[in-house]
Design a protein around this motif. Sequence first.
Motif, PDB file in Angstrom:
ATOM      1  N   THR A 159       0.803  -1.225   0.000  1.00 20.65           N
ATOM      2  CA  THR A 159       0.000   0.000   0.000  1.00 20.65           C
ATOM      3  C   THR A 159       0.834   1.272   0.000  1.00 20.65           C
ATOM      4  O   THR A 159       0.311   2.343  -0.289  1.00 20.65           O
ATOM      5  N   GLY A 160       2.108   1.147   0.362  1.00 23.16           N
ATOM      6  CA  GLY A 160       2.940   2.335   0.491  1.00 23.16           C
ATOM      7  C   GLY A 160       2.601   3.141   1.732  1.00 23.16           C
ATOM      8  O   GLY A 160       3.085   4.249   1.924  1.00 23.16           O
ATOM      9  N   TYR A 161       1.750   2.582   2.572  1.00 23.53           N
ATOM     10  CA  TYR A 161       1.311   3.242   3.797  1.00 23.53           C
ATOM     11  C   TYR A 161       2.400   3.122   4.847  1.00 23.53           C
ATOM     12  O   TYR A 161       2.858   2.027   5.139  1.00 23.53           O
ATOM     13  N   SER A 162       2.814   4.234   5.413  1.00 20.39           N
ATOM     14  CA  SER A 162       3.966   4.197   6.305  1.00 20.39           C
ATOM     15  C   SER A 162       3.627   4.192   7.789  1.00 20.39           C
ATOM     16  O   SER A 162       4.512   4.307   8.618  1.00 20.39           O
ATOM     17  N   ALA A 163       2.354   4.063   8.136  1.00 20.00           N
ATOM     18  CA  ALA A 163       1.986   3.973   9.553  1.00 20.00           C
ATOM     19  C   ALA A 163       1.799   2.489   9.889  1.00 20.00           C
ATOM     20  O   ALA A 163       1.109   1.780   9.172  1.00 20.00           O
ATOM     21  N   PRO A 164       2.417   2.028  10.958  1.00 20.97           N
ATOM     22  CA  PRO A 164       2.291   0.606  11.292  1.00 20.97           C
ATOM     23  C   PRO A 164       0.877   0.272  11.743  1.00 20.97           C
ATOM     24  O   PRO A 164       0.168   1.096  12.291  1.00 20.97           O
ATOM     25  N   SER A 165       0.491  -0.943  11.468  1.00 19.90           N
ATOM     26  CA  SER A 165      -0.830  -1.391  11.895  1.00 19.90           C
ATOM     27  C   SER A 165      -0.716  -2.119  13.225  1.00 19.90           C
ATOM     28  O   SER A 165       0.370  -2.286  13.777  1.00 19.90           O
ATOM     29  N   TRP A 166      -1.840  -2.559  13.717  1.00 21.09           N
ATOM     30  CA  TRP A 166      -1.854  -3.304  14.978  1.00 21.09           C
ATOM     31  C   TRP A 166      -1.095  -4.615  14.843  1.00 21.09           C
ATOM     32  O   TRP A 166      -0.697  -5.212  15.825  1.00 21.09           O
ATOM     33  N   TRP A 167      -0.856  -5.076  13.597  1.00 23.72           N
ATOM     34  CA  TRP A 167      -0.085  -6.305  13.379  1.00 23.72           C
ATOM     35  C   TRP A 167       1.309  -6.198  13.983  1.00 23.72           C
ATOM     36  O   TRP A 167       1.866  -7.180  14.463  1.00 23.72           O
ATOM     37  N   LEU A 168       1.890  -5.009  13.943  1.00 28.63           N
ATOM     38  CA  LEU A 168       3.225  -4.816  14.505  1.00 28.63           C
ATOM     39  C   LEU A 168       3.222  -5.078  16.004  1.00 28.63           C
ATOM     40  O   LEU A 168       4.102  -5.759  16.531  1.00 28.63           O
ATOM     41  N   TRP A 169       2.229  -4.552  16.700  1.00 27.36           N
ATOM     42  CA  TRP A 169       2.153  -4.732  18.152  1.00 27.36           C
ATOM     43  C   TRP A 169       1.762  -6.169  18.499  1.00 27.36           C
ATOM     44  O   TRP A 169       2.268  -6.733  19.474  1.00 27.36           O
ATOM     45  N   ALA A 170       0.899  -6.779  17.704  1.00 30.89           N
ATOM     46  CA  ALA A 170       0.540  -8.183  17.921  1.00 30.89           C
ATOM     47  C   ALA A 170       1.761  -9.073  17.720  1.00 30.89           C
ATOM     48  O   ALA A 170       2.002 -10.015  18.485  1.00 30.89           O
ATOM     49  N   GLY A 171       2.537  -8.765  16.688  1.00 31.30           N
ATOM     50  CA  GLY A 171       3.759  -9.521  16.444  1.00 31.30           C
ATOM     51  C   GLY A 171       4.758  -9.368  17.570  1.00 31.30           C
ATOM     52  O   GLY A 171       5.405 -10.327  17.987  1.00 31.30           O
ATOM     53  N   SER A 172       4.863  -8.170  18.088  1.00 30.94           N
ATOM     54  CA  SER A 172       5.776  -7.926  19.201  1.00 30.94           C
ATOM     55  C   SER A 172       5.343  -8.698  20.445  1.00 30.94           C
ATOM     56  O   SER A 172       6.171  -9.221  21.185  1.00 30.94           O
ATOM     57  N   PHE A 173       4.044  -8.786  20.661  1.00 23.79           N
ATOM     58  CA  PHE A 173       3.527  -9.571  21.787  1.00 23.79           C
ATOM     59  C   PHE A 173       3.889 -11.045  21.599  1.00 23.79           C
ATOM     60  O   PHE A 173       4.311 -11.722  22.537  1.00 23.79           O
ATOM     61  N   GLY A 174       3.752 -11.547  20.369  1.00 25.62           N
ATOM     62  CA  GLY A 174       4.122 -12.932  20.079  1.00 25.62           C
ATOM     63  C   GLY A 174       5.597 -13.196  20.314  1.00 25.62           C
ATOM     64  O   GLY A 174       5.976 -14.244  20.853  1.00 25.62           O
ATOM     65  N   PHE A 175       6.433 -12.246  19.923  1.00 21.53           N
ATOM     66  CA  PHE A 175       7.870 -12.384  20.181  1.00 21.53           C
ATOM     67  C   PHE A 175       8.148 -12.469  21.673  1.00 21.53           C
ATOM     68  O   PHE A 175       8.939 -13.273  22.130  1.00 21.53           O
ATOM     69  N   ALA A 176       7.486 -11.594  22.418  1.00 21.80           N
ATOM     70  CA  ALA A 176       7.687 -11.573  23.869  1.00 21.80           C
ATOM     71  C   ALA A 176       7.274 -12.906  24.482  1.00 21.80           C
ATOM     72  O   ALA A 176       7.951 -13.431  25.359  1.00 21.80           O
ATOM     73  N   GLN A 177       6.177 -13.459  24.022  1.00 19.04           N
ATOM     74  CA  GLN A 177       5.724 -14.755  24.517  1.00 19.04           C
ATOM     75  C   GLN A 177       6.726 -15.842  24.150  1.00 19.04           C
ATOM     76  O   GLN A 177       6.996 -16.737  24.936  1.00 19.04           O
ATOM     77  N   GLY A 178       7.290 -15.757  22.970  1.00 19.91           N
ATOM     78  CA  GLY A 178       8.265 -16.755  22.533  1.00 19.91           C
ATOM     79  C   GLY A 178       9.578 -16.687  23.279  1.00 19.91           C
ATOM     80  O   GLY A 178      10.265 -17.687  23.438  1.00 19.91           O
ATOM     81  N   MET A 179       9.937 -15.510  23.763  1.00 17.89           N
ATOM     82  CA  MET A 179      11.208 -15.367  24.464  1.00 17.89           C
ATOM     83  C   MET A 179      11.101 -15.696  25.948  1.00 17.89           C
ATOM     84  O   MET A 179      12.082 -16.059  26.569  1.00 17.89           O
ATOM     85  N   ALA A 180       9.923 -15.593  26.536  1.00 17.55           N
ATOM     86  CA  ALA A 180       9.783 -15.746  27.988  1.00 17.55           C
ATOM     87  C   ALA A 180      10.194 -17.108  28.529  1.00 17.55           C
ATOM     88  O   ALA A 180      10.899 -17.179  29.524  1.00 17.55           O
ATOM     89  N   PRO A 181       9.797 -18.263  27.928  1.00 22.39           N
ATOM     90  CA  PRO A 181      10.139 -19.547  28.542  1.00 22.39           C
ATOM     91  C   PRO A 181      11.610 -19.948  28.427  1.00 22.39           C
ATOM     92  O   PRO A 181      12.015 -20.939  29.008  1.00 22.39           O
ATOM     93  N   LYS A 182      12.398 -19.235  27.716  1.00 19.03           N
ATOM     94  CA  LYS A 182      13.795 -19.609  27.537  1.00 19.03           C
ATOM     95  C   LYS A 182      14.551 -19.303  28.822  1.00 19.03           C
ATOM     96  O   LYS A 182      14.942 -18.190  29.077  1.00 19.03           O
ATOM     97  N   ASP A 183      14.786 -20.342  29.638  1.00 21.57           N
ATOM     98  CA  ASP A 183      15.317 -20.075  30.966  1.00 21.57           C
ATOM     99  C   ASP A 183      16.676 -20.699  31.237  1.00 21.57           C
ATOM    100  O   ASP A 183      17.168 -20.607  32.328  1.00 21.57           O
ATOM    101  N   THR A 184      17.304 -21.350  30.289  1.00 20.42           N
ATOM    102  CA  THR A 184      18.607 -21.928  30.570  1.00 20.42           C
ATOM    103  C   THR A 184      19.647 -21.358  29.616  1.00 20.42           C
ATOM    104  O   THR A 184      19.317 -20.882  28.535  1.00 20.42           O
ATOM    105  N   GLY A 185      20.890 -21.433  30.029  1.00 22.04           N
ATOM    106  CA  GLY A 185      21.981 -20.900  29.223  1.00 22.04           C
ATOM    107  C   GLY A 185      22.105 -21.562  27.865  1.00 22.04           C
ATOM    108  O   GLY A 185      22.341 -20.894  26.857  1.00 22.04           O
ATOM    109  N   LYS A 186      21.954 -22.869  27.822  1.00 24.95           N
ATOM    110  CA  LYS A 186      22.077 -23.572  26.542  1.00 24.95           C
ATOM    111  C   LYS A 186      20.977 -23.126  25.576  1.00 24.95           C
ATOM    112  O   LYS A 186      21.245 -22.856  24.414  1.00 24.95           O
TER     113      LYS A 186
END
Length: 162
Positions: free
Chosen positions: A78-105
């Motif tokens: 679209t050439g539209y330069s304002a981010p949609s809610w998809w950006l924030w939803a994606g960021s939430f998904g990333f945060a969820q994916g990073m949280a359980p990683k609890d060991t050094g390996k």
Amino acid sequence: MEYTLTFLTHDKFDFSNAQQGKLLGFIGIVSTVIQGGYVRRVKSRSGSRDKALVAQGMAGCALGLLSIAICAFKAEATGYSAPSWWLWAGSFGFAQGMAPKDTGKRLGDFRSAGQIGRALGPMLRAAVCYLIGAIAVAAITTVFVSTIPSTITRGAAKAKTS
């Protein structure tokens, strides 16, 4: 992801340093809340739910990658330069994916895979990289959920044999 996301938001949405800081801060806060609130309570309440937590994190990561890809493709189309809610939803998904990683390996493996992505990513369009990542993580999640047995805590294993 944190490294390439800043380039994506700068190139596609003309994010300032402050806006990028807010987005990365959001990821950090959500990850902390999930790790300190949800993951800790679920593991302590039910003994060991490692498989379920890992599967949830992987699914969140796959959905996060897909959401960012959709956002980037939408901006390109679209050439539209304002981010949609998809950006924030994606960021939430990333945060969820990073949280359980609890060991050094696990963290080392995660960061090593990230290095490969940062090396290969610039060769492709950003949206394509996120889409490929979403497909790969979704496939790995499907294999993981269907082939890895659920873990049993030592106390439960002893009770079954008694």
